[in-house]
Write an enzyme that holds these catalytic residues in place. Structure first.
Site, mmCIF file in Angstrom:
data_model
loop_
_atom_site.group_PDB
_atom_site.id
_atom_site.type_symbol
_atom_site.label_atom_id
_atom_site.label_comp_id
_atom_site.label_asym_id
_atom_site.label_seq_id
_atom_site.Cartn_x
_atom_site.Cartn_y
_atom_site.Cartn_z
ATOM 1 N N LEU A 1 0.817 -1.207 0.000
ATOM 2 C CA LEU A 1 0.000 0.000 0.000
ATOM 3 C C LEU A 1 0.855 1.264 0.000
ATOM 4 O O LEU A 1 1.806 1.392 0.769
ATOM 5 C CB LEU A 1 -0.872 -0.017 1.255
ATOM 6 C CG LEU A 1 -1.729 1.208 1.526
ATOM 7 C CD1 LEU A 1 -2.799 1.364 0.471
ATOM 8 C CD2 LEU A 1 -2.375 1.098 2.903
ATOM 9 N N GLU B 1 -3.201 6.890 0.580
ATOM 10 C CA GLU B 1 -3.924 7.989 -0.042
ATOM 11 C C GLU B 1 -3.399 9.324 0.486
ATOM 12 O O GLU B 1 -3.523 10.362 -0.169
ATOM 13 C CB GLU B 1 -5.401 7.824 0.323
ATOM 14 C CG GLU B 1 -6.359 8.701 -0.400
ATOM 15 C CD GLU B 1 -7.788 8.197 -0.194
ATOM 16 O OE1 GLU B 1 -8.070 7.032 -0.532
ATOM 17 O OE2 GLU B 1 -8.615 8.955 0.315
ATOM 18 N N ARG C 1 -12.085 6.233 -3.756
ATOM 19 C CA ARG C 1 -11.144 5.201 -4.209
ATOM 20 C C ARG C 1 -11.660 4.401 -5.397
ATOM 21 O O ARG C 1 -10.891 4.058 -6.291
ATOM 22 C CB ARG C 1 -10.829 4.254 -3.045
ATOM 23 C CG ARG C 1 -9.945 4.917 -2.039
ATOM 24 C CD ARG C 1 -9.608 3.998 -0.897
ATOM 25 N NE ARG C 1 -8.710 4.685 0.015
ATOM 26 C CZ ARG C 1 -8.351 4.208 1.197
ATOM 27 N NH1 ARG C 1 -8.810 3.044 1.620
ATOM 28 N NH2 ARG C 1 -7.524 4.893 1.967
#
Lengths: 231, 588
Positions: free
Chosen positions: B253, B256, B287
């Site tokens: 990941l 964001e 998203r």
């Protein structure tokens, strides 16, 4: 690619031994943990802990070519072959690369690793300047993998008495926090010849920390604070 | 049976991530005896990997209030979220974040000493106006900071932990009342019965069913599997979040928060393509919107790299200082896995399976609810669920970034409050039904079989590939139907899979087999629910049904294991105190 891996299952083996494995067609940019998973596909009986695969959960601390580290962020390309993988040193082995971490966590719990505040809680957040908050950087990021403590000769010699670098780093994390109000208690808990002062500044902890943290420096800071406190 | 070890507690919490630990802490305050069972040491739980932050309308950086947060969450959910639960969560947020600060979470700070807040996707001021800054952050290690703090608080509260115990199945009184679980002590291989008057499932998500995912290896949907086997349905499983910015080809990941701090995406022409897909919010659209945009860019030949299979995330224009202070964790990840420094080189990214919006159906008190005889939301006595394994549903068809850490603390606490109340009324342990124990032990015994057969690792890999191929970002009827066939074939093959390691001590092969059984249950629920829903909503994108269809599909799916039956229940569109947000076209 050649591997030599420490094996021991108390149900079937009289004692530990090293087992050789070979993997073919391996991309050297692959991490050691992925290679261990490939080996496990060939030999399901090989046992090790792992989870996040990106160096944040702290599960897969092992001894790699004589140095502690996390399998999931150690690239194979960086390692001399045969890659020798052993459990963390100085800890009781449960099976293969899995060690009993109880003593490590006992030390962690013993330093009271939680914020202590005596003042009534305000209805908003307690204020902390960015500079005060910066003092926690390099401390709160510890993932409790155990690489440092189990690579510390002082800990090998005094595993019950010496708290070890990981626990002491966390002790300093709270001592350094402008919101914590238990300085005296924290310091008095660390008094005596063993808990804090067994550190001999060998610096193995700094060398192996996979997160680049510096427990030795934290220990130095606690010592300074303790001196000031006494004087 | 009497030979099995047995322990008794008021409450059994399964899972030691943020949801389970927040609940355990609340229960310690009312002096209930609590056992927390976790298959890994608590700080290894996947909450630790959450990066960007936790949403609360503290208004530290920009004007804000909980009602705007509620609007954004309802809109983000593509109107599938239950508005009573969303109001409850958004109202509780500020108080619970302050409480986390008091407990010691090392939040980053603004110059005035207050908690640092950053902009995140899908956030607005004044019901769809200017970008808001609602995400409270501890650099980009917020999950780590919160999980460790909650664990530390539980040390102080002297919570009873069963570390490295794997929960096998729920046990009951034979009359539908849940009375704890059978668990396996991993280090010895011995099963143990843990009896409890209430059981809380906080077992996290299941994105391991997809090949490329941001999740830890442990995210195998264990609680969801247990619930399906107990005859309880899973809700809205077709809604799986693909995070727009996983490291391409690997899945790790990239928060964001990278875009929240001013980063943006470009295609091979160097174009900021999000301007075409979301003219206002651009890179901070929801998203699902950003993931589809990236996948579309790549499909239409504007991807980067020799294979044209990803886009680039730029943060290098922010300067070394911002990257070092605000995004140190992703900088470390990029250096380790890509040998690049995001402070001077863009990061290759592609959508990656990330979050399970669906899960175990609950009401806003965390009680597990299902339609049996009394109505669509009949509480199952003694059983609770919270966090990613549960479906309250505050995320509906698409979760907003920063709402997941919030979900776990809000509903972990809410469930614990209801449990505390329930304990007052049901003072005594009920007798266990032996059959439910036998069934759980049967799951274990099945893997003792010694003969030839396929390996768990092989089936696991095929399941992950199948789900990625046949149940990915874009879906059609034909592809999904084939996905169902293929997953069911894998389920058949799993019946004949065998272990070669039959030892007792720390047998991780056996744990992986039990996990694969859970993954299989979750995968079947996911692909079957996805095939049935003939519309596009939030994260569920059907090329053959490109529009949202509120008339037919503004409803929650419920998948039952028995007969692989689907049922539906209405969305709770009525909030607690304010007016409903009626369904509108969703543009960013």
């Amino acid at each position: 690619m050649r591997f030599s891996i420490y094996r021991y299952n108390p149900e079937v083996n009289g004692g530990p031994y090293m087992q050789e494995y070979q993997l073919k067609g391996i991309d050297p940019s692959m991490m050691l943990r992925d290679a261990l998973l490939r080996i496990k596909e060939q030999d399901e009986t090989l046992v090790f802990r792992h989870s996040c695969g990106e160096g944040v959960c702290g599960s897969d601390a092992i001894n790699i070519n004589g140095r502690n580290g996390l399998g999931c962020i150690t690239p194979l390309a960086s390692l001399k072959q045969p890659i020798e993988v052993r459990p963390l040193p100085g800890m009781p082995v449960i099976r293969d690369l899995v060690v009993d971490m109880d003593r490590f966590f006992e030390h962690y719990r013993s330093i009271k690793p939680y914020l202590v505040a005596h003042d009534p809680e305000p209805e908003v957040e307690r204020l902390q300047t960015p500079e005060q908050r910066d003092r926690l950087d390099g401390l709160y990021e510890c993932i409790l993998c155990g690489c440092c403590t189990t690579f510390c000769p002082s800990f090998w010699w005094n595993p019950d008495g010496f708290r070890g670098p990981a626990a002491l780093l966390q002790s300093w994390r709270f001592l350094a926090d402008s919101r914590d109000q238990a300085t005296a208690e924290r310091l008095s808990e660390l008094e005596g010849p063993y808990r804090l002062f067994r550190c001999r500044s060998i610096m193995n902890c700094v060398e192996v920390c996979p997160k680049g943290l510096n427990p030795a420096k934290a220990i130095g800071r606690i010592r300074q604070m303790m001196l000031k406190h006494i004087l | 049976m009497s030979s099995l070890r047995k322990r008794k507690f008021d409450v059994l919490v399964i899972g030691a991530g943020g949801g389970g630990l927040r609940a355990a802490l609340q229960l310690a305050r009312v002096e209930a005896s609590v056992a927390v069972v976790s298959k890994v040491f608590p700080t290894r739980s996947h909450t630790v990997a959450a990066q960007g932050g936790i949403n609360a309308a503290l208004a530290n950086a920009l004007p804000d209030n909980w009602h705007w947060h509620m609007y954004d969450t309802v809109k983000g959910s593509d109107y599938l979220g239950d508005q009573d639960a969303i109001e409850y969560m958004c109202r509780a947020a500020s108080h619970l974040v302050i409480e986390l600060e008091h407990a010691g979470v090392p939040f980053s700070r603004q110059n005035n000493g207050k908690i640092y807040q950053r902009p995140f996707g899908g956030q607005s001021q004044n019901f769809g106006g200017e970008q808001a800054a609602r995400t409270c952050a501890a650099a980009d290690r917020t999950g780590h900071a919160i999980l460790h703090t909650l664990y530390q608080q539980n040390i102080q509260a002297r919570t009873h932990f069963f570390d490295e115990y794997f929960a096998i199945d729920l046990i009951s009184n034979g009359d539908g009342i849940i009375l704890g679980a059978v668990a396996l002590e991993i280090s010895t291989g011995e099963p143990i019965i843990i009896e409890a008057r209430c059981t809380l499932l906080a077992t996290g998500g299941a994105a391991q069913i997809f090949r490329t995912n941001t999740n830890a290896r442990i995210n195998t949907g264990d609680g969801m599997g247990m619930v399906l086997r107990a005859g309880i349905p899973l809700q809205d499983m077709e809604f799986f979040q693909f995070h727009p910015t996983g490291i391409a080809g690997r899945g790790m990941l990239i928060t964001e928060g990278a875009r929240g701090e001013g980063g943006y995406l470009i295609n091979k022409e160097g174009e900021r393509f999000m301007e075409r897909y979301a003219p206002n919010a651009r890179d901070l659209a929801s998203r699902d919107v950003v993931s589809r945009a990236i996948a579309t860019e790549v499909r239409e030949g504007r991807g980067c790299g020799p294979q044209g299979d990803h886009v680039l995330l730029k943060v290098d224009h922010l300067g070394e200082g911002v990257v070092a202070r605000k995004l140190p964790g992703i900088r470390e990840l990029a250096r380790t896995f890509l040998h690049l420094d995001p402070a001077n080189t863009p990061i290759p990214v592609f959508p990656t399976a990330h979050y399970t919006m669906g899960g175990i159906p609950t009401n806003r008190d965390g009680q597990v609810v299902a339609p049996f005889s009394l109505g669509p939301e009949e509480a199952i006595p003694g059983l609770y669920a919270a966090g990613e394994c549960a479906c309250v549903s505050v995320h509906g068809a698409n979760r907003l970034g920063g709402n997941s850490l919030l979900d776990i603390v809000v509903f972990g606490r809410a469930a614990a409050n209801h449990i505390a109340d329930h304990l007052q009324h049901s003072r005594y342990h009920l007798p266990l039904n032996e059959e439910s124990i036998e069934r759980a032990l049967g799951r274990l015994a099945r893997w003792d079989k010694r003969c030839d057969g396929e390996s768990v690792a092989q089936l696991r890999r095929e399941l992950q590939q199948t789900m990625e191929h046949y149940c990915g970002v874009f879906r059609t009827k034909d592809v999904l139907a084939e996905g169902v066939e293929r997953v069911l074939a894998l389920e058949q093959r799993l019946q004949n899979a065998v272990l070669t390691d039959h030892s007792k001590i720390f047998n991780t092969a056996r744990i992986e087999a039990l996990e694969l059984e859970n993954m299989m249950e979750v995968a079947i629920a996911t692909v079957c629910s996805a095939l049935a829903r003939e519309e596009s909503r939030g994260a569920h994108s059907r090329i053959d049904f490109p529009e949202r269809n509120d008339e037919q599909w503004l409803k929650h799916s419920l998948f039952f294991k028995q007969g692989r039956r689907l049922d539906y229940k209405p969305v709770r569109t009525k909030p607690l105190t304010v007016d409903s947000f009626p369904s509108k076209p969703r543009v960013y």
